[in-house]
Design a protein around this motif. Structure first.
Motif, PDB file in Angstrom:
ATOM      1  N   TYR A 116       0.817  -1.214   0.000  1.00  0.00           N
ATOM      2  CA  TYR A 116       0.000   0.000   0.000  1.00  0.00           C
ATOM      3  C   TYR A 116       0.851   1.265   0.000  1.00  0.00           C
ATOM      4  O   TYR A 116       0.463   2.274  -0.574  1.00  0.00           O
ATOM      5  N   GLU A 117       2.006   1.193   0.622  1.00  0.00           N
ATOM      6  CA  GLU A 117       2.879   2.367   0.651  1.00  0.00           C
ATOM      7  C   GLU A 117       3.371   2.741  -0.744  1.00  0.00           C
ATOM      8  O   GLU A 117       3.723   3.893  -1.006  1.00  0.00           O
ATOM      9  N   ASN A 118       3.372   1.763  -1.659  1.00  0.00           N
ATOM     10  CA  ASN A 118       3.948   1.997  -2.983  1.00  0.00           C
ATOM     11  C   ASN A 118       2.967   1.785  -4.131  1.00  0.00           C
ATOM     12  O   ASN A 118       3.383   1.720  -5.291  1.00  0.00           O
ATOM     13  N   VAL A 119       1.678   1.696  -3.832  1.00  0.00           N
ATOM     14  CA  VAL A 119       0.713   1.352  -4.870  1.00  0.00           C
ATOM     15  C   VAL A 119       0.478   2.485  -5.875  1.00  0.00           C
ATOM     16  O   VAL A 119       0.166   2.239  -7.034  1.00  0.00           O
ATOM     17  N   PHE A 120       0.670   3.742  -5.453  1.00  0.00           N
ATOM     18  CA  PHE A 120       0.443   4.880  -6.336  1.00  0.00           C
ATOM     19  C   PHE A 120       1.757   5.553  -6.717  1.00  0.00           C
ATOM     20  O   PHE A 120       2.698   5.592  -5.923  1.00  0.00           O
ATOM     21  N   PHE A 121       1.773   6.113  -7.917  1.00  0.00           N
ATOM     22  CA  PHE A 121       2.964   6.806  -8.404  1.00  0.00           C
ATOM     23  C   PHE A 121       3.080   8.186  -7.754  1.00  0.00           C
ATOM     24  O   PHE A 121       2.107   8.951  -7.719  1.00  0.00           O
ATOM     25  N   LYS A 122       4.293   8.479  -7.254  1.00  0.00           N
ATOM     26  CA  LYS A 122       4.557   9.779  -6.649  1.00  0.00           C
ATOM     27  C   LYS A 122       5.275  10.660  -7.667  1.00  0.00           C
ATOM     28  O   LYS A 122       6.425  10.406  -8.015  1.00  0.00           O
ATOM     29  N   PRO A 123       4.613  11.704  -8.171  1.00  0.00           N
ATOM     30  CA  PRO A 123       5.230  12.549  -9.206  1.00  0.00           C
ATOM     31  C   PRO A 123       6.244  13.513  -8.613  1.00  0.00           C
ATOM     32  O   PRO A 123       6.299  13.727  -7.397  1.00  0.00           O
ATOM     33  N   GLY A 124       7.038  14.121  -9.485  1.00  0.00           N
ATOM     34  CA  GLY A 124       8.014  15.104  -9.032  1.00  0.00           C
ATOM     35  C   GLY A 124       7.357  16.388  -8.573  1.00  0.00           C
ATOM     36  O   GLY A 124       7.863  17.058  -7.672  1.00  0.00           O
ATOM     37  N   GLU A 125       6.224  16.712  -9.179  1.00  0.00           N
ATOM     38  CA  GLU A 125       5.518  17.929  -8.786  1.00  0.00           C
ATOM     39  C   GLU A 125       4.893  17.760  -7.408  1.00  0.00           C
ATOM     40  O   GLU A 125       4.573  16.651  -6.989  1.00  0.00           O
ATOM     41  N   SER A 126       4.717  18.848  -6.706  1.00  0.00           N
ATOM     42  CA  SER A 126       4.141  18.806  -5.372  1.00  0.00           C
ATOM     43  C   SER A 126       2.839  19.611  -5.346  1.00  0.00           C
ATOM     44  O   SER A 126       2.804  20.768  -5.766  1.00  0.00           O
ATOM     45  N   LYS A 127       1.772  18.971  -4.889  1.00  0.00           N
ATOM     46  CA  LYS A 127       0.487  19.641  -4.745  1.00  0.00           C
ATOM     47  C   LYS A 127      -0.027  19.402  -3.337  1.00  0.00           C
ATOM     48  O   LYS A 127       0.287  18.377  -2.724  1.00  0.00           O
ATOM     49  N   LYS A 128      -0.796  20.344  -2.850  1.00  0.00           N
ATOM     50  CA  LYS A 128      -1.329  20.221  -1.503  1.00  0.00           C
ATOM     51  C   LYS A 128      -2.848  20.195  -1.544  1.00  0.00           C
ATOM     52  O   LYS A 128      -3.477  20.881  -2.351  1.00  0.00           O
ATOM     53  N   LEU A 129      -3.421  19.380  -0.666  1.00  0.00           N
ATOM     54  CA  LEU A 129      -4.871  19.353  -0.515  1.00  0.00           C
ATOM     55  C   LEU A 129      -5.347  20.705   0.008  1.00  0.00           C
ATOM     56  O   LEU A 129      -4.691  21.308   0.866  1.00  0.00           O
ATOM     57  N   LYS A 130      -6.470  21.180  -0.499  1.00  0.00           N
ATOM     58  CA  LYS A 130      -7.038  22.448  -0.060  1.00  0.00           C
ATOM     59  C   LYS A 130      -8.299  22.188   0.753  1.00  0.00           C
ATOM     60  O   LYS A 130      -9.388  22.041   0.200  1.00  0.00           O
ATOM     61  N   GLU A 147      -0.622  13.232   1.711  1.00  0.00           N
ATOM     62  CA  GLU A 147       0.448  13.028   0.731  1.00  0.00           C
ATOM     63  C   GLU A 147      -0.175  12.973  -0.658  1.00  0.00           C
ATOM     64  O   GLU A 147      -1.240  12.381  -0.853  1.00  0.00           O
ATOM     65  N   TYR A 148       0.516  13.557  -1.629  1.00  0.00           N
ATOM     66  CA  TYR A 148      -0.014  13.643  -2.994  1.00  0.00           C
ATOM     67  C   TYR A 148       0.490  12.501  -3.870  1.00  0.00           C
ATOM     68  O   TYR A 148       1.668  12.159  -3.862  1.00  0.00           O
ATOM     69  N   ARG A 149      -0.446  11.902  -4.646  1.00  0.00           N
ATOM     70  CA  ARG A 149      -0.122  10.868  -5.621  1.00  0.00           C
ATOM     71  C   ARG A 149      -0.987  11.077  -6.873  1.00  0.00           C
ATOM     72  O   ARG A 149      -1.874  11.933  -6.889  1.00  0.00           O
ATOM     73  N   LEU A 150      -0.725  10.280  -7.914  1.00  0.00           N
ATOM     74  CA  LEU A 150      -1.495  10.374  -9.148  1.00  0.00           C
ATOM     75  C   LEU A 150      -2.576   9.300  -9.192  1.00  0.00           C
ATOM     76  O   LEU A 150      -2.334   8.139  -8.840  1.00  0.00           O
ATOM     77  N   ASP A 151      -3.752   9.683  -9.647  1.00  0.00           N
ATOM     78  CA  ASP A 151      -4.818   8.739  -9.972  1.00  0.00           C
ATOM     79  C   ASP A 151      -4.653   8.380 -11.441  1.00  0.00           C
ATOM     80  O   ASP A 151      -4.794   9.241 -12.314  1.00  0.00           O
TER      81      ASP A 151
END
Length: 216
Positions: A116-130, A147-151
């Protein structure tokens, strides 16, 4: 594809409350058997597959707020129970945007922690939840670390398959055309060091964002 109109919001809100109450207790039998458990948003029509060639719109406003509040309630209830296990665990809310109805609460123990810690791709860009985008839930969301990941949707080189699995040659050609067009869109390609059967590479197309939220 036309958009399906959602009616009967009071009834939907009642079903959300029923779903929330039914899932406040952690299913220890599943934890023991599968090293994990998860809760999807199982509320009609968002948990359904459309069979009338229409797109089900994502929940909005009060409906969305009630669903997210339910996920937070389930998370907080499960966390008290998980803490009693006395062993390490993975435990997060997976908050999808814009595909919000895919959001869920996920926990894992043992070998599933690393998965589960590695199931989603972590992009280089950083975004924050609002949190301000979620109305009255702002304060509750701020109690989490996000923590931000890609869908992404994932495909591989065997997606189309051989002609003999199709009802007609035209079906096969149409699928090839669809897949060729799909891969013209921006995507990530992952080439495997060791083939998995006939699979030698995969293709990941971004559909949105995921925020993984947890509390200590």
């Amino acid at each position: 594809m036309r958009r399906q109109k959602i009616r009967g919001h009071k009834r939907r809100h009642r079903h959300i409350e029923e779903w929330r109450l039914e899932n406040l207790d952690l299913r220890f039998d599943l934890i023991e058997k599968y090293n994990g458990d998860h809760i999807d948003i199982v509320v009609h029509p968002w948990c359904d597959i459309s069979i009338i060639n229409s797109k089900i719109p994502e929940p909005k406003a009060k409906t969305k707020e009630l669903m997210l509040s339910g996920l937070i309630d389930i998370y907080e209830s499960w966390k008290k129970q998980l803490d009693q296990l006395g062993q390490p665990y993975y435990f997060k809310i997976w908050l999808y945007e814009p595909r919000f109805s895919k959001s869920q609460v996920v926990c894992g123990i043992g070998e599933n922690i690393d998965y589960y810690e590695n199931v989603f791709f972590k992009p280089g860009e950083s975004k924050k939840l609002k949190p301000n985008n979620y109305g009255q839930l702002k304060n509750r969301l701020e109690n989490f670390t996000w923590e931000y990941r890609l869908d992404e949707d994932h495909y591989d080189n065997t997606e189309v398959g051989e002609p003999d699995i199709y009802a007609s040659r035209q079906d096969y050609e149409d699928t090839k055309k669809w897949f060729t067009k799909l891969l013209k869109k921006p995507h990530r390609t992952n080439k495997f060091k060791e083939p998995i059967g006939d699979i030698i590479e995969s293709y990941s197309l971004k559909r949105g964002d995921i925020w993984l939220g947890g509390q200590k």
